[in-house]
Design a protein around this motif. Structure first.
Motif, PDB file in Angstrom:
ATOM      1  N   ILE A 188      82.967  15.782 -28.439  1.00  0.00           N
ATOM      2  CA  ILE A 188      82.956  14.592 -29.554  1.00  0.00           C
ATOM      3  C   ILE A 188      81.456  14.259 -29.603  1.00  0.00           C
ATOM      4  N   ILE A 189      81.126  13.852 -30.786  1.00  0.00           N
ATOM      5  CA  ILE A 189      79.703  13.359 -31.440  1.00  0.00           C
ATOM      6  C   ILE A 189      80.129  11.908 -32.111  1.00  0.00           C
ATOM      7  N   ASP A 190      79.765  10.844 -31.473  1.00  0.00           N
ATOM      8  CA  ASP A 190      79.822   9.897 -32.110  1.00  0.00           C
ATOM      9  C   ASP A 190      78.552   9.251 -33.190  1.00  0.00           C
ATOM     10  N   THR A 191      78.508   9.530 -34.392  1.00  0.00           N
ATOM     11  CA  THR A 191      77.764   9.267 -35.338  1.00  0.00           C
ATOM     12  C   THR A 191      77.371   7.697 -35.586  1.00  0.00           C
ATOM     13  N   GLY A 192      78.151   6.935 -35.179  1.00  0.00           N
ATOM     14  CA  GLY A 192      77.980   5.453 -35.500  1.00  0.00           C
ATOM     15  C   GLY A 192      77.178   4.841 -34.366  1.00  0.00           C
ATOM     16  N   GLU A 193      76.765   5.621 -33.457  1.00  0.00           N
ATOM     17  CA  GLU A 193      75.809   4.880 -32.644  1.00  0.00           C
ATOM     18  C   GLU A 193      74.542   5.169 -32.717  1.00  0.00           C
ATOM     19  N   GLY A 194      74.078   6.147 -33.800  1.00  0.00           N
ATOM     20  CA  GLY A 194      72.638   6.075 -34.351  1.00  0.00           C
ATOM     21  C   GLY A 194      72.089   7.409 -33.926  1.00  0.00           C
ATOM     22  N   MET A 195      71.197   7.736 -34.568  1.00  0.00           N
ATOM     23  CA  MET A 195      70.667   9.215 -34.677  1.00  0.00           C
ATOM     24  C   MET A 195      70.030   9.788 -33.241  1.00  0.00           C
ATOM     25  N   GLU A 196      69.374   8.827 -32.596  1.00  0.00           N
ATOM     26  CA  GLU A 196      68.928   9.244 -31.524  1.00  0.00           C
ATOM     27  C   GLU A 196      70.256   9.530 -30.251  1.00  0.00           C
ATOM     28  N   SER A 197      71.381   8.745 -30.343  1.00  0.00           N
ATOM     29  CA  SER A 197      72.448   8.949 -29.517  1.00  0.00           C
ATOM     30  C   SER A 197      73.139  10.362 -29.923  1.00  0.00           C
ATOM     31  N   ALA A 198      73.188  10.641 -31.193  1.00  0.00           N
ATOM     32  CA  ALA A 198      73.729  11.940 -31.796  1.00  0.00           C
ATOM     33  C   ALA A 198      72.902  13.178 -31.378  1.00  0.00           C
ATOM     34  N   ARG A 199      71.552  12.928 -31.266  1.00  0.00           N
ATOM     35  CA  ARG A 199      70.848  14.101 -31.094  1.00  0.00           C
ATOM     36  C   ARG A 199      70.718  14.223 -29.546  1.00  0.00           C
ATOM     37  N   ALA A 200      71.124  13.104 -28.723  1.00  0.00           N
ATOM     38  CA  ALA A 200      71.192  13.503 -27.350  1.00  0.00           C
ATOM     39  C   ALA A 200      72.413  14.203 -27.060  1.00  0.00           C
ATOM     40  N   ALA A 201      73.491  13.911 -27.763  1.00  0.00           N
ATOM     41  CA  ALA A 201      74.731  14.551 -27.518  1.00  0.00           C
ATOM     42  C   ALA A 201      74.641  15.994 -28.108  1.00  0.00           C
ATOM     43  N   VAL A 202      73.919  16.308 -29.071  1.00  0.00           N
ATOM     44  CA  VAL A 202      73.851  17.640 -29.537  1.00  0.00           C
ATOM     45  C   VAL A 202      73.047  18.639 -28.475  1.00  0.00           C
ATOM     46  N   ARG A 203      72.058  17.964 -27.931  1.00  0.00           N
ATOM     47  CA  ARG A 203      71.297  18.710 -26.938  1.00  0.00           C
ATOM     48  C   ARG A 203      72.288  18.767 -25.743  1.00  0.00           C
ATOM     49  N   ALA A 204      72.795  17.919 -25.361  1.00  0.00           N
ATOM     50  CA  ALA A 204      73.759  17.927 -24.220  1.00  0.00           C
ATOM     51  C   ALA A 204      74.882  19.265 -24.261  1.00  0.00           C
ATOM     52  N   ILE A 205      75.302  19.296 -25.509  1.00  0.00           N
ATOM     53  CA  ILE A 205      76.253  20.360 -25.852  1.00  0.00           C
ATOM     54  C   ILE A 205      75.773  21.612 -25.508  1.00  0.00           C
ATOM     55  N   ILE A 206      74.479  21.847 -26.096  1.00  0.00           N
ATOM     56  CA  ILE A 206      73.590  23.267 -26.160  1.00  0.00           C
ATOM     57  C   ILE A 206      73.494  23.353 -24.560  1.00  0.00           C
ATOM     58  N   ALA A 207      72.966  22.424 -23.643  1.00  0.00           N
ATOM     59  CA  ALA A 207      72.606  22.636 -22.381  1.00  0.00           C
ATOM     60  C   ALA A 207      73.933  22.750 -21.625  1.00  0.00           C
ATOM     61  N   GLU A 208      74.921  22.362 -21.866  1.00  0.00           N
ATOM     62  CA  GLU A 208      76.328  22.763 -21.328  1.00  0.00           C
ATOM     63  C   GLU A 208      76.572  24.222 -21.552  1.00  0.00           C
ATOM     64  N   LEU A 209      76.575  24.554 -22.814  1.00  0.00           N
ATOM     65  CA  LEU A 209      76.967  25.947 -23.060  1.00  0.00           C
ATOM     66  C   LEU A 209      75.743  26.864 -22.649  1.00  0.00           C
ATOM     67  N   SER A 210      74.800  26.549 -22.125  1.00  0.00           N
ATOM     68  CA  SER A 210      73.724  27.550 -21.630  1.00  0.00           C
ATOM     69  C   SER A 210      74.156  28.330 -20.587  1.00  0.00           C
ATOM     70  N   PRO A 211      74.816  27.880 -19.528  1.00  0.00           N
ATOM     71  CA  PRO A 211      75.182  28.691 -18.446  1.00  0.00           C
ATOM     72  C   PRO A 211      76.082  29.661 -19.012  1.00  0.00           C
ATOM     73  N   ALA A 212      77.156  29.207 -19.542  1.00  0.00           N
ATOM     74  CA  ALA A 212      78.176  30.213 -20.292  1.00  0.00           C
ATOM     75  C   ALA A 212      77.497  31.368 -20.938  1.00  0.00           C
ATOM     76  N   LEU A 213      76.507  31.236 -21.833  1.00  0.00           N
ATOM     77  CA  LEU A 213      75.700  31.957 -22.516  1.00  0.00           C
ATOM     78  C   LEU A 213      75.127  32.755 -21.724  1.00  0.00           C
ATOM     79  N   LYS A 214      74.400  32.594 -20.506  1.00  0.00           N
ATOM     80  CA  LYS A 214      73.679  33.179 -19.735  1.00  0.00           C
ATOM     81  C   LYS A 214      74.667  34.249 -19.056  1.00  0.00           C
ATOM     82  N   ALA A 215      76.029  33.766 -18.647  1.00  0.00           N
ATOM     83  CA  ALA A 215      76.799  34.601 -18.051  1.00  0.00           C
ATOM     84  C   ALA A 215      77.444  35.681 -18.843  1.00  0.00           C
ATOM     85  N   ARG A 216      77.497  35.415 -20.217  1.00  0.00           N
ATOM     86  CA  ARG A 216      77.966  36.529 -21.197  1.00  0.00           C
ATOM     87  C   ARG A 216      76.955  37.828 -21.338  1.00  0.00           C
ATOM     88  N   ASN A 217      75.522  37.287 -21.116  1.00  0.00           N
ATOM     89  CA  ASN A 217      74.676  38.167 -21.409  1.00  0.00           C
ATOM     90  C   ASN A 217      74.405  39.183 -20.157  1.00  0.00           C
TER      91      ASN A 217
END
Length: 199
Positions: free
Chosen positions: A170-199
């Protein structure tokens, strides 16, 4: 390849969030942008045939089309039967291309992901949200938007709390742009190990 479904109700900040994924180098297929292209391309003659007088010079006039379908469930179904398969075909082409290229993560930006039964097409779901007050303010600021139109659109959408319940992220965009951007980066980081495992 992990397919991330990005969705959220009207005015929740989905397009802005999609842009943030793109800024981080993640390819995004934008359903709204695809519809926009189709309205001045392949879909225009089909829509004119179904709803005479809704195109101008071979391009769909969104206001005329809105007037033709808003508050008319049967008309809306007819429109969706034209548009949804065309958008789906474009998305399938996008996925095939990135699969062939070995892209590890892509985003399908689908406004009506839950409403159109699209959850089976994605591996994980990101829901963008904001408070009802923020949503209301954003939507009513749009050109040509009225309370009546807003209510009609909301009535067609799965409620925000249910979307959040069914989300992986969940990304709460009501908390501002920087908060949303941090959430996007956190999601990508969380999925990175799964991506590596699939390769």
């Amino acid at each position: 390849m992990i397919i991330l479904g990005l969705t959220g109700s009207i005015g929740m900040g989905k397009s802005t969030t999609a842009g943030m994924f793109m800024e981080e180098g993640v390819p995004v297929h934008d359903s709204d942008a695809t519809v926009h292209r189709l309205y001045s391309g392949a879909a225009a003659p089909l829509i004119e045939q179904a709803f005479p007088g809704t195109t101008v010079d071979g391009t769909v006039d969104r206001t005329k089309l809105s007037n033709a379908v808003l508050g008319k469930p049967e008309a809306l179904k007819k429109l969706e039967a034209i548009i949804h398969p065309l958008v789906r075909a474009e998305a399938d082409r996008f996925l095939a291309e990135h699969r062939n290229n070995g892209t590890p993560l892509v985003v399908l930006d689908i406004p009506l992901l839950f409403e159109t039964g699209g959850t089976g097409r994605v591996d994980k779901i990101v829901v963008v949200t904001a408070s009802p007050e923020v949503q209301h303010k954003r939507v009513l600021a749009r050109p040509g938007m009225t309370e009546e139109k807003f209510e009609a659109i909301l009535a067609k959408q799965v409620p925000d709390d249910e979307k959040r319940r069914r989300a992986d992220f969940i990304i709460d965009t009501g908390e501002g742009m920087e908060s949303a951007r941090a959430a996007v980066r956190a999601i990508i980081a969380e999925l990175s190990p799964a991506l590596k495992a699939r390769n």
